[in-house]
Design a protein around this motif. Structure first.
Motif, PDB file in Angstrom:
ATOM      1  N   ASN A 149      21.488   4.485  36.840  1.00  0.00           N
ATOM      2  CA  ASN A 149      22.129   3.249  36.443  1.00  0.00           C
ATOM      3  C   ASN A 149      23.061   3.524  35.272  1.00  0.00           C
ATOM      4  OD1 ASN A 149      22.769   0.634  35.831  1.00  0.00           O
ATOM      5  ND2 ASN A 149      20.782   0.123  34.970  1.00  0.00           N
ATOM      6  N   PRO A 150      24.367   3.186  35.375  1.00  0.00           N
ATOM      7  CA  PRO A 150      25.321   3.531  34.327  1.00  0.00           C
ATOM      8  C   PRO A 150      24.941   3.000  32.953  1.00  0.00           C
ATOM      9  CG  PRO A 150      26.469   2.819  36.312  1.00  0.00           C
ATOM     10  CD  PRO A 150      25.006   2.565  36.542  1.00  0.00           C
ATOM     11  N   SER A 151      24.244   1.877  32.881  1.00  0.00           N
ATOM     12  CA  SER A 151      23.892   1.305  31.587  1.00  0.00           C
ATOM     13  C   SER A 151      22.789   2.092  30.889  1.00  0.00           C
ATOM     14  CB  SER A 151      23.426  -0.146  31.754  1.00  0.00           C
ATOM     15  OG  SER A 151      22.144  -0.189  32.360  1.00  0.00           O
ATOM     16  N   GLY A 152      22.033   2.895  31.646  1.00  0.00           N
ATOM     17  CA  GLY A 152      20.903   3.609  31.080  1.00  0.00           C
ATOM     18  C   GLY A 152      19.637   2.782  31.010  1.00  0.00           C
ATOM     19  N   PHE A 153      19.736   1.494  31.311  1.00  0.00           N
ATOM     20  CA  PHE A 153      18.582   0.599  31.287  1.00  0.00           C
ATOM     21  C   PHE A 153      17.811   0.742  32.596  1.00  0.00           C
ATOM     22  CE2 PHE A 153      17.219  -4.136  31.068  1.00  0.00           C
ATOM     23  CZ  PHE A 153      16.068  -3.800  30.388  1.00  0.00           C
ATOM     24  N   VAL A 154      16.479   0.606  32.560  1.00  0.00           N
ATOM     25  CA  VAL A 154      15.669   0.794  33.759  1.00  0.00           C
ATOM     26  C   VAL A 154      15.840  -0.349  34.757  1.00  0.00           C
ATOM     27  CG1 VAL A 154      13.928   2.250  32.668  1.00  0.00           C
ATOM     28  CG2 VAL A 154      13.665  -0.242  32.633  1.00  0.00           C
ATOM     29  N   VAL A 155      16.481  -1.424  34.331  1.00  0.00           N
ATOM     30  CA  VAL A 155      16.775  -2.550  35.224  1.00  0.00           C
ATOM     31  C   VAL A 155      18.266  -2.530  35.530  1.00  0.00           C
ATOM     32  CG1 VAL A 155      16.730  -5.053  35.502  1.00  0.00           C
ATOM     33  CG2 VAL A 155      14.922  -3.917  34.199  1.00  0.00           C
ATOM     34  N   SER A 156      18.627  -2.408  36.778  1.00  0.00           N
ATOM     35  CA  SER A 156      20.036  -2.397  37.146  1.00  0.00           C
ATOM     36  C   SER A 156      20.599  -3.816  37.116  1.00  0.00           C
ATOM     37  CB  SER A 156      20.218  -1.811  38.547  1.00  0.00           C
ATOM     38  OG  SER A 156      19.726  -2.717  39.526  1.00  0.00           O
ATOM     39  N   GLU A 157      21.915  -3.920  37.140  1.00  0.00           N
ATOM     40  CA  GLU A 157      22.539  -5.243  37.141  1.00  0.00           C
ATOM     41  C   GLU A 157      22.163  -6.025  38.396  1.00  0.00           C
ATOM     42  OE1 GLU A 157      26.879  -7.347  36.252  1.00  0.00           O
ATOM     43  OE2 GLU A 157      26.743  -5.173  36.511  1.00  0.00           O
ATOM     44  N   ALA A 158      22.062  -5.336  39.525  1.00  0.00           N
ATOM     45  CA  ALA A 158      21.669  -6.008  40.768  1.00  0.00           C
ATOM     46  C   ALA A 158      20.245  -6.544  40.668  1.00  0.00           C
ATOM     47  CB  ALA A 158      21.795  -5.047  41.949  1.00  0.00           C
ATOM     48  N   TYR A 183      17.329  -1.527  19.348  1.00  0.00           N
ATOM     49  CA  TYR A 183      15.936  -1.064  19.418  1.00  0.00           C
ATOM     50  C   TYR A 183      15.818  -0.041  20.552  1.00  0.00           C
ATOM     51  CZ  TYR A 183      15.023  -4.755  16.133  1.00  0.00           C
ATOM     52  OH  TYR A 183      15.051  -5.538  15.005  1.00  0.00           O
ATOM     53  N   PRO A 184      16.248   1.196  20.294  1.00  0.00           N
ATOM     54  CA  PRO A 184      16.313   2.209  21.354  1.00  0.00           C
ATOM     55  C   PRO A 184      14.971   2.577  21.959  1.00  0.00           C
ATOM     56  CG  PRO A 184      16.747   3.169  19.188  1.00  0.00           C
ATOM     57  CD  PRO A 184      16.774   1.694  19.012  1.00  0.00           C
ATOM     58  N   ALA A 185      13.852   2.273  21.297  1.00  0.00           N
ATOM     59  CA  ALA A 185      12.543   2.589  21.873  1.00  0.00           C
ATOM     60  C   ALA A 185      12.149   1.601  22.954  1.00  0.00           C
ATOM     61  CB  ALA A 185      11.472   2.600  20.786  1.00  0.00           C
ATOM     62  N   PHE A 186      12.794   0.444  22.985  1.00  0.00           N
ATOM     63  CA  PHE A 186      12.451  -0.570  23.972  1.00  0.00           C
ATOM     64  C   PHE A 186      12.764  -0.079  25.383  1.00  0.00           C
ATOM     65  CE2 PHE A 186      14.195  -3.927  26.730  1.00  0.00           C
ATOM     66  CZ  PHE A 186      13.030  -4.646  26.964  1.00  0.00           C
ATOM     67  N   ALA A 187      11.783  -0.203  26.287  1.00  0.00           N
ATOM     68  CA  ALA A 187      11.927   0.218  27.685  1.00  0.00           C
ATOM     69  C   ALA A 187      12.444   1.646  27.789  1.00  0.00           C
ATOM     70  CB  ALA A 187      12.847  -0.742  28.445  1.00  0.00           C
ATOM     71  N   ASN A 188      12.148   2.453  26.770  1.00  0.00           N
ATOM     72  CA  ASN A 188      12.598   3.837  26.754  1.00  0.00           C
ATOM     73  C   ASN A 188      11.519   4.735  26.158  1.00  0.00           C
ATOM     74  OD1 ASN A 188      14.603   5.748  27.361  1.00  0.00           O
ATOM     75  ND2 ASN A 188      15.382   5.709  25.264  1.00  0.00           N
ATOM     76  N   THR A 189      10.268   4.247  26.193  1.00  0.00           N
ATOM     77  CA  THR A 189       9.134   4.977  25.639  1.00  0.00           C
ATOM     78  C   THR A 189       8.126   5.265  26.752  1.00  0.00           C
ATOM     79  OG1 THR A 189       9.398   3.876  23.501  1.00  0.00           O
ATOM     80  CG2 THR A 189       7.273   4.921  23.930  1.00  0.00           C
ATOM     81  N   GLY A 190       7.644   6.495  26.812  1.00  0.00           N
ATOM     82  CA  GLY A 190       6.672   6.843  27.843  1.00  0.00           C
ATOM     83  C   GLY A 190       7.344   7.190  29.162  1.00  0.00           C
ATOM     84  N   GLY A 191       6.519   7.218  30.222  1.00  0.00           N
ATOM     85  CA  GLY A 191       7.023   7.568  31.541  1.00  0.00           C
ATOM     86  C   GLY A 191       7.754   6.416  32.211  1.00  0.00           C
ATOM     87  N   ASP A 192       8.221   6.688  33.408  1.00  0.00           N
ATOM     88  CA  ASP A 192       9.005   5.700  34.146  1.00  0.00           C
ATOM     89  C   ASP A 192       8.216   4.413  34.386  1.00  0.00           C
ATOM     90  OD1 ASP A 192      11.508   5.149  35.722  1.00  0.00           O
ATOM     91  OD2 ASP A 192      10.071   4.962  37.358  1.00  0.00           O
ATOM     92  N   THR A 193       6.928   4.543  34.675  1.00  0.00           N
ATOM     93  CA  THR A 193       6.107   3.351  34.927  1.00  0.00           C
ATOM     94  C   THR A 193       6.027   2.463  33.699  1.00  0.00           C
ATOM     95  OG1 THR A 193       4.767   4.435  36.625  1.00  0.00           O
ATOM     96  CG2 THR A 193       3.789   2.543  35.511  1.00  0.00           C
ATOM     97  N   ILE A 194       5.757   3.043  32.548  1.00  0.00           N
ATOM     98  CA  ILE A 194       5.639   2.261  31.317  1.00  0.00           C
ATOM     99  C   ILE A 194       6.969   1.624  30.960  1.00  0.00           C
ATOM    100  CG2 ILE A 194       5.251   2.415  28.819  1.00  0.00           C
ATOM    101  CD1 ILE A 194       3.095   4.473  29.381  1.00  0.00           C
TER     102      ILE A 194
END
Length: 356
Positions: A149-158, A183-194
């Motif tokens: 995902n270009p944004s780097g966020f685990v949730v895509s725009e779609a 807050y760069p640690a948000f949704a960016n800590t731990g494995g993909d599931t977390i």
């Protein structure tokens, strides 16, 4: 943090616009330039990549998404490669399977389609926003490599649009992704599931607080003067009735505006209206609470998710005894149901300890 039911300044849903984007005709796509950022300013001639394509700004722009705004000129697919002559080895399209920008599939009619935007398996023939026909000429075919995902966020725009089909246009995906740097640690800590569980938990709670990202401010204006605590040394410089609930987690009270503003480097105590005027600011205040405030709980919602304490603890951090321990089980169930829906969209298990 105290909050009341909110009201929509605008209850209209954001409407997806079908945009047909021409495919690159070269045998090998250009390299992708630096990714587009909603927070960056671009002037005429400057370039950015977005959703697997390079774009060139025609004039000054900020926050206008490439592919959805006329200010951007399409420079073609980027980051691609070339398949051997005379071949077109794309898999069959599968309904409900998640696809990312640049994926190529063979539809049931035998024709090929390329994903222009991430999507959860939409039919290629009913949306030119998500899919475009792809030519396999028998000599060469241009394909695009699948990229994150270009944004780097685990949730895509779609996926975001799927979660909030009736959201107020104020709550943009670009505003959310622009706020993540706070807050760069948000949704960016731990494995993909977390990471996905935390994103789903945050968005589920904001959905509950705002009626599906519809409400921006609190409706009952009679409550507005109550949110000024005169015992604070700084008082209420924006006016006694200025600190009502705003944004995805309904920031309220003068002391919360002061604390959030200090943490984010924003003048929220003197200008609380920024939270209802700037989408990125609104999302930042929600992330401030999520990542730094225990509220009536014993830990931040961020800590609850990354330390596997469960979704129920995020509810406790937001509304505590007002909902938990039998305070309002219907409201708790509403939050849990939304969280389960969002984890399903992200393709991840919700985990345990869902209730409080």
């Amino acid at each position: 943090m105290s909050r009341k039911l909110l009201a929509a300044l605008c209850a209209g849903a954001a409407t997806a616009v079908a945009i047909v984007v021409p495919l690159a005709t070269s045998a090998s796509a250009a390299a992708c330039v630096a990714p587009w950022s909603a927070a960056s300013v671009y002037t005429g001639g400057q370039t950015a990549s977005h959703n697997g394509r390079n774009w060139s700004a025609k004039w000054w722009t900020q926050g206008e998404t490439p592919g959805a705004a006329q200010v951007w000129a399409d420079q073609g697919t980027c980051g691609g490669n070339t398949t051997p002559p005379g071949t077109c080895s794309a898999p069959d399209w599968v309904a409900g399977r998640a696809y990312r920008t640049g994926d190529i599939v063979r539809y049931t009619d035998g024709k090929y389609y390329i994903a222009e935007h991430d999507n959860p398996g939409y039919d290629p023939t009913i949306s030119t926003w998500y899919w475009n026909p792809h030519t396999c000429s028998g000599t060469t075919t241009t394909t695009t490599t699948t990229s994150p995902n270009p944004s780097g966020f685990v949730v895509s725009e779609a996926q975001f649009n799927q979660m909030f089909p009736n959201r107020n246009p104020f709550y943009t995906y670009q505003g959310l992704t622009a706020a993540l740097s706070a807050y760069p640690a948000f949704a960016n800590t731990g494995g993909d599931t977390i990471r996905k569980q935390e994103a789903a938990a945050f968005l589920a709670n904001t959905s509950h607080e705002t009626g599906g990202l519809v409400h921006i401010v609190e409706q009952n204006q009679a409550n507005y003067p109550h949110y000024c605590d005169p015992n604070q040394s700084y008082g209420c410089p924006a006016g006694q009735a200025a600190y009502y609930g705003r944004g995805p987690i309904q920031l309220s009270w003068n002391f919360n505006y002061k604390a959030a503003g200090d943490a984010l480097g924003l003048p929220l105590l003197t200008n609380p209206w920024l939270v209802q005027q700037d989408a990125a600011v609104a999302w930042k205040t929600a992330l401030w609470y999520w990542n730094t405030q225990n509220g009536p709980g014993t830990m931040t919602a961020h800590s609850a998710m990354v330390n596997s304490r469960g979704f129920g603890e995020t509810i406790r951090s937001i509304n505590g005894a007002l909902e938990c321990n039998g305070g309002n089980p219907a409201q708790v169930q509403s939050r849990v149901t939304k969280y389960q829906q969002f984890t399903q969209i992200l393709g991840v298990a919700p985990g345990g300890n869902l209730y409080c």
